[in-house]
Design a protein around this motif. Structure first.
Motif, PDB file in Angstrom:
ATOM      1  N   ALA A  50       0.840  -1.207   0.000  1.00  0.00           N
ATOM      2  CA  ALA A  50       0.000   0.000   0.000  1.00  0.00           C
ATOM      3  C   ALA A  50       0.873   1.255   0.000  1.00  0.00           C
ATOM      4  N   TRP A  51       1.963   1.220   0.791  1.00  0.00           N
ATOM      5  CA  TRP A  51       2.886   2.369   0.860  1.00  0.00           C
ATOM      6  C   TRP A  51       3.512   2.610  -0.513  1.00  0.00           C
ATOM      7  N   ARG A  67       2.383   1.704  -3.463  1.00  0.00           N
ATOM      8  CA  ARG A  67       1.382   2.186  -4.426  1.00  0.00           C
ATOM      9  C   ARG A  67       1.072   3.661  -4.207  1.00  0.00           C
ATOM     10  N   LYS A  68       1.044   4.064  -2.939  1.00  0.00           N
ATOM     11  CA  LYS A  68       0.681   5.442  -2.602  1.00  0.00           C
ATOM     12  C   LYS A  68       1.812   6.416  -2.934  1.00  0.00           C
ATOM     13  N   HIS A  69       3.039   6.070  -2.548  1.00  0.00           N
ATOM     14  CA  HIS A  69       4.128   7.057  -2.649  1.00  0.00           C
ATOM     15  C   HIS A  69       5.033   6.871  -3.857  1.00  0.00           C
TER      16      HIS A  69
END
Lengths: 290, 213
Positions: free
Chosen positions: B194-195, B197-199
């Motif tokens: 998730a990290w 994909r987000k950043h």
């Protein structure tokens, strides 16, 4: 060494006032270059009083001996041959610390109390606080401090602060046989210099004058020069010495501003965290999408 | 690359990269504190951590050489991920949104974002200059070989570069605290999917490509 601890006007790397309750008269050494015979008694007296000895060197074609100031030789007769007024002149200048009113060494020094300026004008190194960084060497407009190979501490003329503190004149003054060196209150020394300059002018040295450079706030070692218009003749005595603008910028405005900016950068981070807040990743999404 | 991807996490830094980073980080902190101690008297007390003021003066340049070597390895490893792209310029123009945690519509970030890339090049510049000027002012070994005006200039430049890199590293450290989930990349070597994909969506796509058989 500090015997006069109540009259310190400035102390290196110190932002609060130093003990300065006692007020003393400003002193000065006057070096009358026109009376100097180059006997080097001052050099010997300096080493004698300070109990230091220079290594025996070799002759390189000049009377200047040793060839440069060292951690043992805090004063040095520099010999120069020039042709001024159409005649050969042998110019001899006793080199050493000028004891500036605005000392570049003290401004550059990062170690609290390693360099002290007394109310009487003497700029003194306290070697026990010296860390051996050599910043004072960069700060000095006269190329005076010398880093010792023995202990990595910096040494220079103290103007015999220990002798002056107990009412004696510096050792070099006592040894000078022609009174080319005189010592007293700065006021008296300027007066004496003016008499000498008037005399020299009468005898044809039209440009005779006093060397007390205003760029460093004046000095507590002054010269009477026959060619005050050309101090560089005397083995590159600087014409208008000032603390280098590079050092001035580094130790002047940049030092407090950069310190504040670093502090505020860290503070800005903290304030960002407590206002905008952290950037978090929603981990729940993760469980859904394998 | 021996990357190991679990359902939840992705490898970002190998053990040797982490070791390299932390040697650089530790030496940097030692240099920053010993340097600041000799920069402004308000921080002179930092010298006590290094065994006194003279030891601080003696140690600082040697630690500097260690950091230079360590950082060089790190730079050699990562330089190719740090070229600025057109997307980075757009990202930088919207830095206001970035610091406000408003990430919608920001251009796709690869392995590093524009801020990280700029810091990388800032470090390349300042660390190189710090080494060069550091040699010029290094007493008792080298300073006496240089003309005094060069020594003076080197002293000023050394202080200016140190100031720039210290501020840069404060931002670097804060960013790792601010962006949750980042610290794990340098501590355990992994980040969550998730990290990533987000950043760093661009990087996420690249590293997960091989997984779709």
């Amino acid at each position: 060494m500090a015997l006069q601890s109540l009259d310190i006007v400035r102390r290196s790397a110190t932002t609060t006032p130093s003990p300065q309750q006692r007020q003393t008269t400003e002193v000065a050494k006057l070096i009358d270059v026109t009376k100097c015979i180059g006997c080097k008694a001052c050099q010997s007296a300096c080493m004698e009083w300070n109990d230091l000895r220079e290594e025996v060197g070799i002759n390189e074609g000049s009377y200047t001996n040793p060839h440069d100031l060292t951690a043992n030789s805090w004063t040095l007769m520099r010999f120069a041959e020039t042709e001024e007024n159409g005649t050969l002149e042998w110019l001899i200048r006793k080199d050493g610390c000028m004891h500036c009113a605005d000392p570049g060494c003290l401004k550059a020094c990062p170690s609290p109390g390693a360099i002290i300026q007394y109310a009487n004008g003497i700029v003194d190194f306290h070697e026990e606080n010296c860390i051996g960084c050599g910043y004072c060497i960069a700060g000095c407009p006269f190329d005076i401090p010398r880093l010792s190979e023995k202990d990595s501490k910096v040494y220079k003329c103290t103007l015999c602060s220990d002798r002056v503190a107990v009412g004696l004149e510096p050792a070099c003054i006592k040894a000078c046989p022609t009174q080319a060196l005189v010592f007293g209150s700065k006021e008296d020394m300027i007066e004496h210099a003016n008499e000498r300059i008037a005399d020299l002018k009468e005898r044809g040295f039209e440009n005779a004058g006093l060397y007390d450079p205003p760029g460093v706030g004046g000095t507590h070692v002054m010269y009477v020069l026959h060619h005050a218009d050309k101090p560089e003749l005397y083995n590159d005595l600087p014409k208008d010495p000032v603390i280098s603008p590079t050092v001035g910028l580094w130790k002047g405005i940049f030092k407090p501003l950069a310190t504040a900016a670093i502090f505020f950068t860290a503070l800005a981070g903290f304030f960002h965290y407590v206002t905008v807040g952290p950037n978090e990743t929603e981990e729940e999404d993760e469980e859904k999408k394998p | 690359m021996t990357t190991r991807h679990s359902p939840r996490s992705i490898d970002r830094y190998s053990p040797s990269e982490r070791l390299n980073h932390w040697i650089t980080a530790i030496t940097f902190l030692m240099l920053a504190f010993s340097g600041l101690a000799l920069f402004h008297p308000s921080m002179f007390w930092f010298t006590q951590v290094f065994g006194g003021p003279t030891w601080t003066r003696i140690l600082h340049p040697y630690i500097g050489v260690v950091m230079f070597v360590s950082f060089s390895l790190l730079a050699f490893k990562f330089w190719r991920h740090n070229f600025l792209t057109r997307n980075d310029i757009v990202w930088l123009r919207r830095i206001g949104d970035v610091v406000r945690n408003r990430e919608e519509g920001l251009p796709e970030v690869d392995r590093y974002n524009a801020g990280q890339k700029l810091l990388f090049w800032t470090m390349i510049g300042t660390i190189s200059l710090l080494l060069l000027t550091g040699i010029v002012i290094w007493r008792p070994w080298f300073a006496h070989y240089f003309p005094i005006d060069i020594v003076r200039l080197a002293l000023l430049l050394h202080a200016v570069c140190a100031f720039v890199i210290i501020c840069g590293i404060i931002v670097h450290i804060y960013a790792a605290i601010w962006i949750k989930g980042t610290l794990g990349a340098m501590v355990r070597g992994t980040v969550t999917r998730a990290w990533a994909r987000k950043h760093h969506p661009g990087w996420y796509k690249q590293v997960t490509e091989g997984e779709k058989h």
